[in-house]
Design a protein around this motif. Structure first.
Motif, PDB file in Angstrom:
ATOM      1  N   VAL A 175       1.344 -14.104  -4.218  1.00 35.71           N
ATOM      2  CA  VAL A 175       0.224 -13.082  -3.311  1.00 35.71           C
ATOM      3  C   VAL A 175       0.197 -13.925  -1.746  1.00 35.71           C
ATOM      4  N   LEU A 176       0.438 -15.423  -1.525  1.00 37.21           N
ATOM      5  CA  LEU A 176      -0.278 -15.765  -0.386  1.00 37.21           C
ATOM      6  C   LEU A 176       1.769 -15.874   0.605  1.00 37.21           C
ATOM      7  N   ALA A 177       3.007 -15.038   0.047  1.00 32.36           N
ATOM      8  CA  ALA A 177       3.489 -15.523   0.914  1.00 32.36           C
ATOM      9  C   ALA A 177       3.778 -13.701   1.009  1.00 32.36           C
ATOM     10  N   VAL A 178       3.405 -12.932   0.220  1.00 32.13           N
ATOM     11  CA  VAL A 178       3.552 -11.695   0.894  1.00 32.13           C
ATOM     12  C   VAL A 178       2.346 -11.557   1.900  1.00 32.13           C
ATOM     13  N   ALA A 179       1.031 -12.363   1.722  1.00 29.17           N
ATOM     14  CA  ALA A 179      -0.276 -12.958   3.167  1.00 29.17           C
ATOM     15  C   ALA A 179       0.487 -13.103   4.125  1.00 29.17           C
ATOM     16  N   THR A 182      -6.955 -11.545   9.949  1.00 27.55           N
ATOM     17  CA  THR A 182      -7.608 -10.304   9.054  1.00 27.55           C
ATOM     18  C   THR A 182      -6.392  -9.891   8.016  1.00 27.55           C
ATOM     19  N   THR A 183      -5.220  -9.259   9.255  1.00 27.31           N
ATOM     20  CA  THR A 183      -4.419  -8.748   8.133  1.00 27.31           C
ATOM     21  C   THR A 183      -3.955  -9.566   7.171  1.00 27.31           C
ATOM     22  N   ALA A 184      -3.807 -11.416   6.776  1.00 24.89           N
ATOM     23  CA  ALA A 184      -3.408 -11.470   5.838  1.00 24.89           C
ATOM     24  C   ALA A 184      -4.778 -11.727   4.974  1.00 24.89           C
ATOM     25  N   ALA A 185      -6.205 -11.164   5.284  1.00 29.09           N
ATOM     26  CA  ALA A 185      -6.900 -11.989   4.281  1.00 29.09           C
ATOM     27  C   ALA A 185      -6.929 -10.039   3.831  1.00 29.09           C
ATOM     28  N   LEU A 186      -6.834  -9.500   4.207  1.00 28.09           N
ATOM     29  CA  LEU A 186      -6.721  -7.954   4.061  1.00 28.09           C
ATOM     30  C   LEU A 186      -5.716  -8.280   2.510  1.00 28.09           C
ATOM     31  N   THR A 187      -4.473  -8.501   2.943  1.00 27.70           N
ATOM     32  CA  THR A 187      -3.376  -8.105   2.663  1.00 27.70           C
ATOM     33  C   THR A 187      -3.396  -9.358   0.721  1.00 27.70           C
ATOM     34  N   VAL A 188      -4.240 -10.074   1.063  1.00 28.55           N
ATOM     35  CA  VAL A 188      -5.071 -11.174  -0.513  1.00 28.55           C
ATOM     36  C   VAL A 188      -5.943  -9.997  -1.187  1.00 28.55           C
ATOM     37  N   TYR A 189      -7.078  -8.962  -0.294  1.00 25.39           N
ATOM     38  CA  TYR A 189      -7.578  -8.155  -1.095  1.00 25.39           C
ATOM     39  C   TYR A 189      -6.730  -7.621  -2.212  1.00 25.39           C
ATOM     40  N   ASP A 190      -5.627  -6.798  -1.361  1.00 24.89           N
ATOM     41  CA  ASP A 190      -5.133  -5.421  -1.891  1.00 24.89           C
ATOM     42  C   ASP A 190      -4.362  -6.045  -3.380  1.00 24.89           C
ATOM     43  N   MET A 191      -4.051  -7.524  -2.850  1.00 22.53           N
ATOM     44  CA  MET A 191      -3.028  -8.271  -4.082  1.00 22.53           C
ATOM     45  C   MET A 191      -4.127  -8.118  -5.492  1.00 22.53           C
ATOM     46  N   LEU A 192      -4.920  -8.232  -4.746  1.00 26.85           N
ATOM     47  CA  LEU A 192      -6.129  -8.874  -6.204  1.00 26.85           C
ATOM     48  C   LEU A 192      -7.576  -8.414  -6.890  1.00 26.85           C
ATOM     49  N   LYS A 193      -7.386  -6.921  -5.774  1.00 28.68           N
ATOM     50  CA  LYS A 193      -8.436  -6.202  -6.229  1.00 28.68           C
ATOM     51  C   LYS A 193      -8.498  -5.595  -6.941  1.00 28.68           C
ATOM     52  N   SER A 194      -7.313  -5.871  -7.952  1.00 31.43           N
ATOM     53  CA  SER A 194      -7.454  -5.266  -9.678  1.00 31.43           C
ATOM     54  C   SER A 194      -8.400  -6.273 -10.550  1.00 31.43           C
ATOM     55  N   VAL A 195      -7.768  -7.228  -9.851  1.00 35.89           N
ATOM     56  CA  VAL A 195      -8.554  -8.478 -10.452  1.00 35.89           C
ATOM     57  C   VAL A 195      -9.741  -8.492  -9.770  1.00 35.89           C
ATOM     58  N   ASP A 196     -10.452  -9.263  -8.664  1.00 40.69           N
ATOM     59  CA  ASP A 196     -12.016  -9.155  -8.331  1.00 40.69           C
ATOM     60  C   ASP A 196     -12.128  -7.588  -7.312  1.00 40.69           C
ATOM     61  N   CYS A 252       0.730  -1.399  -0.246  1.00 36.02           N
ATOM     62  CA  CYS A 252      -0.379   0.088  -0.041  1.00 36.02           C
ATOM     63  C   CYS A 252       0.994   0.950  -0.011  1.00 36.02           C
ATOM     64  N   HIS A 253       0.504   2.033  -0.553  1.00 39.65           N
ATOM     65  CA  HIS A 253       0.979   3.247  -1.079  1.00 39.65           C
ATOM     66  C   HIS A 253       0.479   4.687   0.741  1.00 39.65           C
ATOM     67  N   ALA A 254       1.449   5.192   1.554  1.00 43.75           N
ATOM     68  CA  ALA A 254       0.930   5.833   1.879  1.00 43.75           C
ATOM     69  C   ALA A 254       0.022   7.831   1.566  1.00 43.75           C
ATOM     70  N   ILE A 255      -0.540   7.492   1.757  1.00 42.44           N
ATOM     71  CA  ILE A 255      -1.666   8.973   1.074  1.00 42.44           C
ATOM     72  C   ILE A 255      -2.516   9.280   2.067  1.00 42.44           C
ATOM     73  N   PRO A 256      -2.328  10.764   1.309  1.00 46.39           N
ATOM     74  CA  PRO A 256      -3.499  12.009   2.616  1.00 46.39           C
ATOM     75  C   PRO A 256      -5.047  11.073   2.853  1.00 46.39           C
ATOM     76  N   ILE A 257      -4.663  11.065   4.217  1.00 44.83           N
ATOM     77  CA  ILE A 257      -6.004  10.246   4.347  1.00 44.83           C
ATOM     78  C   ILE A 257      -6.743  11.637   5.061  1.00 44.83           C
ATOM     79  N   GLU A 258      -7.973  12.240   4.139  1.00 45.12           N
ATOM     80  CA  GLU A 258      -8.841  13.710   4.637  1.00 45.12           C
ATOM     81  C   GLU A 258      -9.983  13.238   5.477  1.00 45.12           C
ATOM     82  N   ALA A 259     -10.578  12.514   5.622  1.00 38.75           N
ATOM     83  CA  ALA A 259     -11.853  12.036   6.221  1.00 38.75           C
ATOM     84  C   ALA A 259     -11.614  10.791   6.821  1.00 38.75           C
ATOM     85  N   VAL A 260     -12.596   9.900   7.845  1.00 33.36           N
ATOM     86  CA  VAL A 260     -12.678   9.219   7.791  1.00 33.36           C
ATOM     87  C   VAL A 260     -14.006   9.186   9.521  1.00 33.36           C
TER      88      VAL A 260
END
Lengths: 184, 184, 184, 184, 184, 184
Positions: free
Chosen positions: D57-61, D133-147, C79-87
């Motif tokens: 993907v799984l190694a990163v996660a 959870t962090t591992a699962a979120l990382t899988v999401y991040d790695m593949l969100k451009s696909v799904d 992930c890139h660090a981005i300026p989070i402007e609202a949560v």
């Protein structure tokens, strides 16, 4: 050459401060840094065997290097936090002996190269340096049970571009090819 | 020598994990690591001039090294967080040429030595290595406006003690003097 | 449909890198993510009782979610660090059964919805996902002494807008309503 | 059943505090948590193809999950920092439909299982939950451009042992098999 | 005066959120904050003696203050992370008694002043306040073995400029000289 | 009194180091610190109104204080990381004028008290000091849109117990009632 070489991290009173970059121009900047890991044949073999597996040494080191880049402004006391827009970490086995390299019969050498880019007001050299170093330290950590005498050498800036000071390109005799400026 | 040198950070399936140290013995452990900073005469002079001032380069680097030790478990992916009970950072100007050192006429050398101690279940080598490296990177950051071609060399473990594997002491020919064990 | 679905986090050699966003456009971007906490009647009652008090469970979870958003770039490796402007973090008790939801007699459901905005070069989906998840994990932590079998379900992106790929809006049958792009 | 189920994170005045564990016993404790990632056939295929490559993907996660465990006490507001002595992250493709699982024709399921151990005064459940959870979120991040419509379900504690409250083992009907105690 | 003074950190429902600054203007902003350390003659002498040495108390405190500024968005729950473009920390011995100051015969006073600048969408007051406070706490830590009854007083914003609300300048009677606005 | 009052954070050469606590005894230690927030009637009223709502100012400040305690070893350069086993934050409105307090007609005073406990080798004073300060700074942040001239006073150690130096209890005239020792 330069009459009074002086770190820009000190004010006139000799006290450290975080240099004011408020009025600097926002430009695209890139830096490339590298580190050379010297390791035993056993440790080198352990990395090479891992290449075909998940979770190999270099994959872990690559992620550590990227994370290291993101931590730079918290590790290096006077660094500004800048928007890191790209980081990549590459590894090359150095097979031929190089100018300025120590001859080591049983030692093998793996070069870790970190490239980082920002669109910011100050340079991204320290992020590249920290990324290369963190990756190299991670290789050490992963293989220290195989070879505790591993050594990291030649941690250095290979090149930088962007910003007022323009392009820096390391030359074979380690001399600085271009004029440096003060604060980025 | 050792029939199957293998990183302990992988399980039987070749996947990384944080090694289980639950059943390891809690002992006092110490590690000493060092890094050698090669810098131009100008940069070296800039450090030396600073010695009489507040906020000098080495004082900043020393604090960065101590902080770096505390960040180790977040920087090195498979490191355990251990109770860091002492860290000190020393700097020595290397005046004579050393065995295994590259000759460099105009370059001067500053050795940064980090010593760290814990009472824990696993070794404190990585904390000492990270401390020495972070201190050296900070010297680079502080002086890069004076000398961008500075280089960090010989990042290495000088010695360790404590734990099942006992004492490691680096020897002049970089050979490992004592038998290493697997997980600390 | 898409001939070669492929994660943009890998380069041509199959190695991870932090995607270069240097040349992407800076736009306002928003993402909404949610997580569903399934909990026992006792745990639900414990939350509801707390609503009239200071320091209630949801107030703690809300702050944890906001903090989680800020930690995203250190938690999610590429992930890139981005300026989070609202949560903002909202909680809704889900009273009616929903399509695609598991029936659970004694279980009650609390939906946590995180909304995040940035003016940046890459999307803020992961910050919203991390915020929703961290808030839900905090609810688990606060109530695990009451109900250890609590479960977090349906962690998902509800919508996103901004950036080259335009608007994504989750549909009831979980199908993706709009074309996705590669890197944001 | 339990007459006054109540979060131990509040004092008598209803204010949050970090529970005092000073007088609790130091014992070996383990927790296992899991998360289920539901993803499209394309995204699943993208993971499977990656298995033969470095940087999959799984190694990163997996690394993200281990790092997530180490961040737990900073992410979850009332968590104690405990010595994390082992973390491992495993992934299993769930091929058969399970009791209590939503049927989804084109969706595939990958279970992420995190196991963590400590020798400490309080349990390690939150570290295992955060790792999964962090591992699962990382899988999401790695593949969100696909799904982008991927979903994380069934984030839950599978088992815990050690400490005053003894063993917890999740049962198929999600009921709690053993009595819970208050503070760990 | 102001009919309904109200924290902007709450929404209409009284729930905290991170204020949306997406549509605020990016301007150069500065803030100055200070903290007054009251210490015994022994502790004051210990600082003064250190001035001629490397690693003196104020040099350490200065670096801690700069680092504290960088940590602000993680320490103060609803703070935005902004690009910190300059931080400096100054120390002044307060020799004369001041209006509104407690008379203390054997006590001496050291004022720590933090100045921070950003080019951002929201103010940098909290970074300056956190920097001044962290520096003062570090002085306490460094000297608590000499004087545990040291006290930090008058932690306050001295001035701010930039942003919609314009200039704030503290006046001797601690009244607010200019109209405040809501969100920065 | 004490012939050579001297910070234990320096070695014989006047260089900072992290004090070696390897051989110190592990005991239960407690510290209480406080900070006094002086605020306008408007700001005080804003806090009081919030008491009946979720997400009130003091609930946010309380969590920030607990988180601040956990960050202490990263904020205070020479602090050891110790196992923080309990933290609580209390707030008291100070209605009567106190000895040594500045008279302020329209100002009201809120005292924030942080109590922290450890079973460790070194004291937990800095964690209590940092917790009280972070909570107070958070109150400032939450209410700065109502009252920018708020001030934090009397940040101080109220008491400590445990360790070789025994009990410290602050007395009304701010004198230290018990003998201090060197390193904890």
């Amino acid at each position: 050459m330069k009459p009074e070489p002086r770190s820009t991290h000190f004010n006139a009173a000799g006290e450290v401060h975080m240099v004011d970059v408020t009025s600097k121009e926002t430009t695209v900047r890139e830096a490339v840094a590298s580190a050379l890991i010297r390791l035993s044949a056993d440790a080198a073999e352990s990395i090479r065997r891992g290449d075909a597996k998940k979770g190999d040494v270099l994959a872990v080191a690559r992620l550590a290097g990227i994370a290291g880049a993101k931590w730079t402004s918290h590790l290096i006391p006077l660094c500004h936090a800048i928007p890191i827009e790209a980081v990549s970490i590459d590894f090359d086995w150095v097979t031929d002996s190089e100018p300025g390299e120590v001859a080591g019969a049983a030692r093998q050498s793996l070069r870790c190269i970190a490239t980082a880019r920002t669109t910011g007001k100050t340079g991204i050299e320290m992020e590249a340096m920290t990324a290369a170093t963190t990756a190299a330290l991670t290789v050490y950590d992963m293989l220290k049970s195989v070879d505790r005498s591993m050594e990291i050498d030649q941690v250095r800036l290979e090149s930088k571009s962007g910003g007022k000071s323009g392009v820096f390109q390391r030359t074979p005799d380690s001399g600085e090819a271009t004029a440096g400026d003060s604060a980025n």
